[in-house]
Design an enzyme around this catalytic site. Structure first.
Site, PDB file in Angstrom:
ATOM      1  CG  HIS A 101       3.738   5.471   8.372  1.00 58.78           C
ATOM      2  ND1 HIS A 101       4.424   5.784   7.215  1.00 58.78           N
ATOM      3  CD2 HIS A 101       2.690   4.702   7.995  1.00 58.78           C
ATOM      4  CE1 HIS A 101       3.808   5.207   6.190  1.00 58.78           C
ATOM      5  NE2 HIS A 101       2.756   4.551   6.637  1.00 58.78           N
ATOM      6  CE  LYS A 116      23.109 -12.497  -1.657  1.00 53.27           C
ATOM      7  NZ  LYS A 116      23.260 -11.495  -2.731  1.00 53.27           N
ATOM      8  NE  ARG A 124       6.138  -0.508   5.989  1.00 50.08           N
ATOM      9  CZ  ARG A 124       5.080   0.203   6.401  1.00 50.08           C
ATOM     10  NH1 ARG A 124       4.893   1.428   5.963  1.00 50.08           N
ATOM     11  NH2 ARG A 124       4.213  -0.321   7.225  1.00 50.08           N
ATOM     12  NE  ARG A 162      -3.337  -0.451   2.756  1.00 52.44           N
ATOM     13  CZ  ARG A 162      -4.597  -0.652   2.336  1.00 52.44           C
ATOM     14  NH1 ARG A 162      -5.279   0.325   1.824  1.00 52.44           N
ATOM     15  NH2 ARG A 162      -5.151  -1.844   2.417  1.00 52.44           N
ATOM     16  CB  THR A 163       3.416   2.488   2.375  1.00 54.88           C
ATOM     17  OG1 THR A 163       2.505   2.327   3.453  1.00 54.88           O
ATOM     18  CG2 THR A 163       4.228   3.753   2.588  1.00 54.88           C
TER      19      THR A 163
END
Ligand SMILES: [Zn+2]
Lengths: 164, 303
Positions: free
Chosen positions: B129, B80, B101, B51-52
């Site tokens: 956020h 890794k 994010r 969504r974001t």
């Protein structure tokens, strides 16, 4: 490893405190360290990496608080920032700056505005616990000993901060 | 000049917020502007959020920018064992802007300290956020015509809901009155209650979700009460249906009241509310693209 040069002071327990202190020509005496935190103070100040003469006294009688630790460092003077790093664990510590056998300055330490690389954040999901990096805590309240992690923004009580 | 970032809504002053909202308004009138022509934007989603990410990537595309990045860290070198620092250092060599994010709290703050290009935080764990907050503010501003002197009622999970915390802090600039409606277990944390007290912001705490509160409200901000927040499932069963909004509850509410929700919703807003003109949560999501266009241009110093 800490009792390097001043072997003549090894029996300081039997001596008068004043004598022990004034035996230093130039340097710093860190006094009134709670015994349980003595070696943390050594580690925070990086004294185990020093090559100058260092004498450490533990469980000495204290007029103020029962027993105390004391550290004497020859030819070494500390900046206020450096010394304030130990304020978190030993808030009542006093420093005597010695020049030519005389106490020429007494420094009472205070908690700095920010604790930099002194403690670990208790939040396991904080980036500081998952990445090799410097930790930073803002001191919110000196009276209540509350801190705020610069990264995860958690407000943390003193007892939840673990020293690095 | 130091690089500008958006890591937390607290980094923005009242003037910053109003400037971004005005920019968002311009983008809503005219969404396709090639202001990012020739620029490369990296979207680094160490934690997936479709969504974001789609909202941000739509914003970049409407501005004519190009996108590099990943939508899932399991396909990248960070799986890794590469440090965040190394990833950010590498990408900041390639891109003009990094939108990231991450599941770890404080990841964006740290990235902003090591990146040579602006960082926009698209969510860092339970922490911040800010683009969500900006789109919430834009939705409020658009529907009420102002951000000043509004009565905001927040409902549901006020303890863990980061969107309500950031919104509360951002609205503090605009003389709000708050109502906090939540079960005891999910009440607004002391930190935010103290924040209101310190600033003399009037606030009222309620355990019951009543029309009496709704009828005083300008913005009804609903959130999800999530089962996984409860250790005692009995407690969850007790409260899960107490904080549900249905259409009849809006009967005597203000004409101008709007219902917001950060989405996705589960059952906390009955579907019979969807057709009520006071339901605004779908438009709210659409506003996200304009708010994000404005944020991107703002950190890059364009317009
Ligand atoms: Zn932290």
């Amino acid at each position: 490893m800490f009792l390097r040069n001043d072997l003549r002071l090894l029996d300081f327990m039997n001596m008068k405190k004043e004598l022990w202190v004034t035996a230093l020509q130039n340097g710093t005496v860190i006094d009134h360290i709670p015994p349980e935190h003595l070696f943390e103070v050594v580690s925070i100040l990086g004294l185990h990496k020093e090559s100058v003469g260092i004498t450490i006294g533990q469980n000495l009688a204290s007029s103020k608080c029962g027993k105390k630790g004391i550290i004497k460092i020859a030819d070494r003077f500390f900046e206020k920032d450096q010394i304030n790093r130990i304020a978190l664990i030993a808030p009542n510590v006093k420093l005597n700056v010695i020049r030519n056998y005389e106490v020429c300055e007494k420094i009472y330490i205070e908690l700095p505005d920010e604790l930099v690389d002194i403690a670990r954040c208790p939040n396991p999901k904080c980036i500081t616990n998952n990445e090799p990096m410097t930790t930073r805590f803002k001191v919110l309240s000196r009276e209540e000993s509350k801190f705020k992690c610069r990264y995860c923004r958690r407000v943390i009580e003193k007892d939840d901060l673990k020293l690095l | 000049m130091s690089t500008k970032h958006l890591v937390s809504i607290k980094d923005y002053t009242k003037e910053d917020i109003l400037r971004v909202l005005q920019e968002a308004e311009e983008f809503e009138k005219n969404p396709n502007q090639r202001l990012l022509e020739g620029k490369v934007v990296a979207t680094l989603f160490f934690e997936p959020s479709t969504r974001t990410r789609l909202s941000f990537e739509t914003a970049v595309n409407r501005l004519g920018g190009r996108i590099i990045g990943f939508s899932d860290a399991s396909t990248t070198s960070s799986s890794k064992g590469e440090t965040l620092k190394d990833t950010i250092k590498m990408v900041s060599n390639y891109a003009d802007l990094i939108i990231m994010r991450h599941h770890l709290e404080g990841a964006a703050r740290y990235a902003s300290e090591i990146s040579d290009v602006p960082i926009v935080n698209a969510g860092d764990g339970a922490n911040q956020h800010p683009s969500q907050t900006m789109l919430d503010l834009y939705s409020i501003y658009k529907t009420q015509g102002t951000l000043d002197n509004l009565t905001i009622t927040m409902v549901g999970d006020l303890k863990f809901g980061r969107t309500v915390h950031s919104l509360l802090i951002a609205l503090a600039h605009f003389k709000p009155t708050f109502h906090f409606v939540a079960p005891k277990l999910l009440a607004m944390p002391e930190e935010y209650i103290n924040f209101c007290k310190k600033r003399n912001i009037p606030y009222y705490e309620h355990e019951d979700f009543t029309t009496e509160v709704i009828n005083q409200t300008d913005i009804l901000y609903m959130t999800r009460v999530q089962r996984e927040r409860f250790t005692d499932i009995m407690e969850y069963e007790k409260v899960k249906n107490v904080y549900i909004l249905n259409n009849a509850m809006l009967d005597k509410s203000k004409e101008t009241l709007r219902v917001l929700h950060p989405l996705p919703r589960v059952n906390e807003i009955s579907t019979d509310v969807d057709d009520n003109p006071k339901a605004y949560y779908f438009e709210q999501a659409r506003n996200g693209v304009f708010a994000r266009q404005a944020i991107i241009c703002d950190v890059l110093g364009i317009v």
